[in-house]
Design a protein around this motif. Sequence first.
Motif, mmCIF file in Angstrom:
data_model
loop_
_atom_site.group_PDB
_atom_site.id
_atom_site.type_symbol
_atom_site.label_atom_id
_atom_site.label_comp_id
_atom_site.label_asym_id
_atom_site.label_seq_id
_atom_site.Cartn_x
_atom_site.Cartn_y
_atom_site.Cartn_z
ATOM 1 N N LEU A 516 0.883 -1.193 0.377
ATOM 2 C CA LEU A 516 0.308 -0.057 0.040
ATOM 3 C C LEU A 516 0.606 1.487 0.198
ATOM 4 C CD1 LEU A 516 -2.137 -0.956 2.861
ATOM 5 C CD2 LEU A 516 -2.935 -1.361 0.476
ATOM 6 N N TYR A 517 1.978 1.357 -0.154
ATOM 7 C CA TYR A 517 3.166 2.624 0.082
ATOM 8 C C TYR A 517 3.172 3.087 -0.473
ATOM 9 C CZ TYR A 517 6.899 0.774 -2.499
ATOM 10 O OH TYR A 517 7.838 0.212 -3.784
ATOM 11 N N HIS A 518 3.006 4.613 -1.051
ATOM 12 C CA HIS A 518 3.322 5.419 -2.358
ATOM 13 C C HIS A 518 4.444 5.585 -2.347
ATOM 14 C CE1 HIS A 518 3.026 9.330 -4.515
ATOM 15 N NE2 HIS A 518 2.037 9.198 -4.171
ATOM 16 N N PRO A 519 4.772 5.185 -3.677
ATOM 17 C CA PRO A 519 6.125 5.203 -4.253
ATOM 18 C C PRO A 519 6.824 6.820 -3.991
ATOM 19 C CG PRO A 519 5.013 4.846 -5.305
ATOM 20 C CD PRO A 519 3.895 5.283 -5.378
ATOM 21 N N LEU A 520 6.850 7.707 -4.072
ATOM 22 C CA LEU A 520 7.153 8.328 -3.264
ATOM 23 C C LEU A 520 7.793 9.162 -2.185
ATOM 24 C CD1 LEU A 520 5.453 11.516 -5.950
ATOM 25 C CD2 LEU A 520 7.893 9.918 -6.216
ATOM 26 N N TYR A 521 6.905 7.792 -0.751
ATOM 27 C CA TYR A 521 7.569 7.974 0.444
ATOM 28 C C TYR A 521 6.898 6.814 0.654
ATOM 29 C CZ TYR A 521 4.905 13.231 -0.865
ATOM 30 O OH TYR A 521 4.819 13.853 -0.538
ATOM 31 N N GLN A 522 8.689 6.741 -0.358
ATOM 32 C CA GLN A 522 9.002 5.154 0.551
ATOM 33 C C GLN A 522 9.310 5.365 2.121
ATOM 34 O OE1 GLN A 522 11.783 3.051 -1.896
ATOM 35 N NE2 GLN A 522 10.914 3.619 -3.638
ATOM 36 N N PRO A 523 9.270 4.397 2.943
ATOM 37 C CA PRO A 523 8.947 4.053 4.683
ATOM 38 C C PRO A 523 10.080 3.479 4.515
ATOM 39 C CG PRO A 523 6.532 3.408 3.877
ATOM 40 C CD PRO A 523 7.298 3.395 3.188
ATOM 41 N N LEU A 524 10.875 3.004 5.868
ATOM 42 C CA LEU A 524 11.845 2.323 6.065
ATOM 43 C C LEU A 524 12.107 0.367 5.223
ATOM 44 C CD1 LEU A 524 13.092 3.655 9.031
ATOM 45 C CD2 LEU A 524 14.154 4.097 7.897
ATOM 46 N N GLY A 525 10.560 -0.024 5.773
ATOM 47 C CA GLY A 525 10.692 -1.305 5.832
ATOM 48 C C GLY A 525 10.984 -1.408 3.989
ATOM 49 N N ILE A 526 10.793 -1.253 3.221
ATOM 50 C CA ILE A 526 10.371 -1.065 1.653
ATOM 51 C C ILE A 526 12.913 -0.662 1.444
ATOM 52 C CG2 ILE A 526 9.834 0.265 -0.653
ATOM 53 C CD1 ILE A 526 8.034 -0.939 1.254
ATOM 54 N N VAL A 527 12.818 0.326 2.270
ATOM 55 C CA VAL A 527 14.490 0.770 1.708
ATOM 56 C C VAL A 527 14.982 -0.548 1.972
ATOM 57 C CG1 VAL A 527 16.127 2.468 2.370
ATOM 58 C CG2 VAL A 527 13.536 3.612 2.207
ATOM 59 N N ILE A 528 14.947 -0.999 3.202
ATOM 60 C CA ILE A 528 15.954 -2.088 3.957
ATOM 61 C C ILE A 528 15.450 -2.976 2.811
ATOM 62 C CG2 ILE A 528 16.383 -3.079 5.648
ATOM 63 C CD1 ILE A 528 15.020 -1.486 7.301
ATOM 64 N N LYS A 529 13.934 -3.603 3.092
ATOM 65 C CA LYS A 529 13.994 -4.927 1.492
ATOM 66 C C LYS A 529 14.575 -4.062 0.773
ATOM 67 C CE LYS A 529 12.718 -7.616 -1.806
ATOM 68 N NZ LYS A 529 12.915 -7.210 -2.704
ATOM 69 N N ASN A 530 15.152 -3.115 -0.426
ATOM 70 C CA ASN A 530 15.269 -2.740 -1.629
ATOM 71 C C ASN A 530 17.142 -2.770 -1.268
ATOM 72 O OD1 ASN A 530 12.962 -2.392 -2.433
ATOM 73 N ND2 ASN A 530 13.160 -0.405 -2.478
ATOM 74 N N SER A 531 17.354 -2.604 -0.624
ATOM 75 C CA SER A 531 19.357 -3.046 -0.333
ATOM 76 C C SER A 531 19.447 -4.059 -0.307
ATOM 77 C CB SER A 531 19.253 -2.357 0.953
ATOM 78 O OG SER A 531 19.142 -3.041 1.962
ATOM 79 N N THR A 532 18.571 -5.197 0.215
ATOM 80 C CA THR A 532 19.245 -6.628 -0.323
ATOM 81 C C THR A 532 19.379 -7.246 -1.776
ATOM 82 O OG1 THR A 532 16.877 -8.086 -0.246
ATOM 83 C CG2 THR A 532 17.839 -6.927 2.365
ATOM 84 N N ASP A 533 19.150 -6.290 -2.007
ATOM 85 C CA ASP A 533 18.832 -6.929 -3.858
ATOM 86 C C ASP A 533 19.996 -6.825 -4.502
ATOM 87 O OD1 ASP A 533 15.710 -7.074 -4.217
ATOM 88 O OD2 ASP A 533 15.320 -5.389 -4.543
ATOM 89 N N ALA A 534 20.271 -7.617 -4.911
ATOM 90 C CA ALA A 534 22.085 -7.774 -5.833
ATOM 91 C C ALA A 534 21.939 -6.309 -6.200
ATOM 92 C CB ALA A 534 21.924 -8.774 -6.644
ATOM 93 N N GLN A 535 21.048 -5.722 -7.086
ATOM 94 C CA GLN A 535 21.787 -4.584 -7.880
ATOM 95 C C GLN A 535 21.657 -3.252 -6.747
ATOM 96 O OE1 GLN A 535 19.116 -6.597 -8.566
ATOM 97 N NE2 GLN A 535 17.121 -5.199 -8.638
ATOM 98 N N ALA A 536 21.513 -3.193 -5.751
ATOM 99 C CA ALA A 536 21.078 -2.409 -4.559
ATOM 100 C C ALA A 536 22.848 -1.520 -4.362
ATOM 101 C CB ALA A 536 21.352 -2.788 -3.304
ATOM 102 N N LEU A 537 23.334 -0.686 -4.800
ATOM 103 C CA LEU A 537 24.066 0.054 -4.591
ATOM 104 C C LEU A 537 25.031 -0.107 -2.821
ATOM 105 C CD1 LEU A 537 23.298 3.978 -6.389
ATOM 106 C CD2 LEU A 537 25.054 1.599 -7.285
ATOM 107 N N SER A 538 26.227 0.025 -2.845
ATOM 108 C CA SER A 538 27.101 0.078 -1.748
ATOM 109 C C SER A 538 26.396 0.975 -0.587
ATOM 110 C CB SER A 538 27.887 -0.349 -1.489
ATOM 111 O OG SER A 538 29.178 -1.818 -2.588
#
Length: 569
Positions: A516-538
């Motif tokens: 349900l999150y708004h793409p322009l207002y990403q909460p911490l849970g979404i950011v933390i999950k995205n950081s686990t992707d292989a293509q995430a920047l260091s």
Amino acid sequence: MSIEKIKEKLATINPTTFIFYGLIAWFVVAFLIYPNINIYYEIFFKDGKLSFKAAEKLLSSERAMRSLYNSLILAVSLVFTVNIVGITLVLITEYFDIKGTRILRLGYFTTLIYSGVVLVSGYKFVYGENGFMTKLLVNLFPSFDTTWFHGYWAVLFVMSFAGTSNHVLFLGNAIRKIDFQTVEAAKNMGASTFYILWRIVLPVLKPTIFALTILTFLTGLAATSAPLILGGTEFQTITPVILTFSKSVTSRDLAALLALVLGLATLALLTIMIRFEQKGNFMSVSKVKSELVKQKISNKLGNIAVHMLAYFLFLLYAIPVVLIIIFSFTDAHSIATATLNFNSFSMSNYMNVFSNSSALKPYLVSIVYAATASVTVVVLALMASRILQKFRNKWTVILEYALLIPWMLPSTLIAIGLIVTFNTPRMIIGNSILVGTVWMLFFAYVIVHIPFTLRMVKASFFSLDTNLEDAAKNLGAKSFYTFTKVLLPIILPSTLAVLALNFNGILADYDLTVFLYHPLYQPLGIVIKNSTDAQALSDTKALTLVYSVILMIMSAITLYFVYGRKSRT
């Protein structure tokens, strides 16, 4: 009741009270009843005609059926692994006399301060393809497969240790209430330590263990973070598949039906648990209970084995937390290569989070959501509890059951219900569309946390001395004044504790947020999950470690003020 008496009764009610009653009634109908009824209509009465097309599509979808099978396998597996690990932890910390118990608790209780997507991302950071422990194993065994930590076994491993929080809290509390006299009597009759444990201690804990088993099964069935991050393409469970289907209009009915299956399974298991509790009759045979004394393991080899197991489990729990904290102070290169170098340590990651607006934004978004939703849900619970305390009739009974609806449904079904219902203008919300707005996630947080908050706040209300309100009324105080100046200050400490726990839970939520999150207002849970992707920047991974550490600190502080201070009084 005559019309005159009804008018007389209504005349005595403050207009502000009418507004409160109307607000609660609107919230219950608009967000607790209507979306959950509408989802059935959308699935089985598309275009106004009864249709089982969605069910046919589900049965013919190999991916959907495989996800159901995987979820069932995971849930059944977790029943065994989580109970084994959880019961072992409680016995080590509460029943057996183990050296260094205080230190062991620090490791075992780490799941209370970080969980969900934060915990799973932490385990992936440690054991993943580029993880610290994986690199260590490769150095020891050059032929070691670096991609070992994924799929069913990785998900089961993480969730087996992540799912012991309820055991630590509830089973630990239950074992402390065991009557020591029964244990001592068995010991005097020559029973061994493990015989007493198996035949006397564990049978008394059966009700708690059974309840925890049901909760564990439901957790496995509705798992999101671990299968999504670690499951890979070969092990997809229900919730990740629902998430994928919900993003497409053509497959949204499949997502709704899968969520409905999950909801029915939840209701069935909760019904079984309630029936079991009603039939059970568990009581102590002693009229005067004595406090449980920790038991020494008389067998020397057994004692050594239990101590080794205790500290091995401590390492499994503590290593991810320690490495997250350590690497949060290192640079992006060290994080990417999972190497530690004294020269790479600095405070730059933390300074970046608090000085860079773009880095701070996810944290602020989560805080705003958590604060506003926590306050709103507490206010609603206070109003509802006041109504339930003052009036006891069929309408208040209906109100109470309606407010407990989210407790009987998985968050996935609630999210899909909101998406399906409010993706078009609805009269009940002023012909507005909620899908794609920041309000969607706000209402979802409030909905999910209503049952727990209501139960806690209601318990505080019903423990109040009714003479206080009567005395205030006799002195001429109005109802609203009595509530704000006499009753609220008494229940405020417990209410604030519930507010803090809700704030804590919302801050890093992912399972509900991802729908349900708004793409322009990403909460911490979404950011933390995205950081686990292989293509995430260091650099992104570095910021995520800082977010994780800050969340753990905030969770620890909250738990201290809610539980730690109570244990000292």
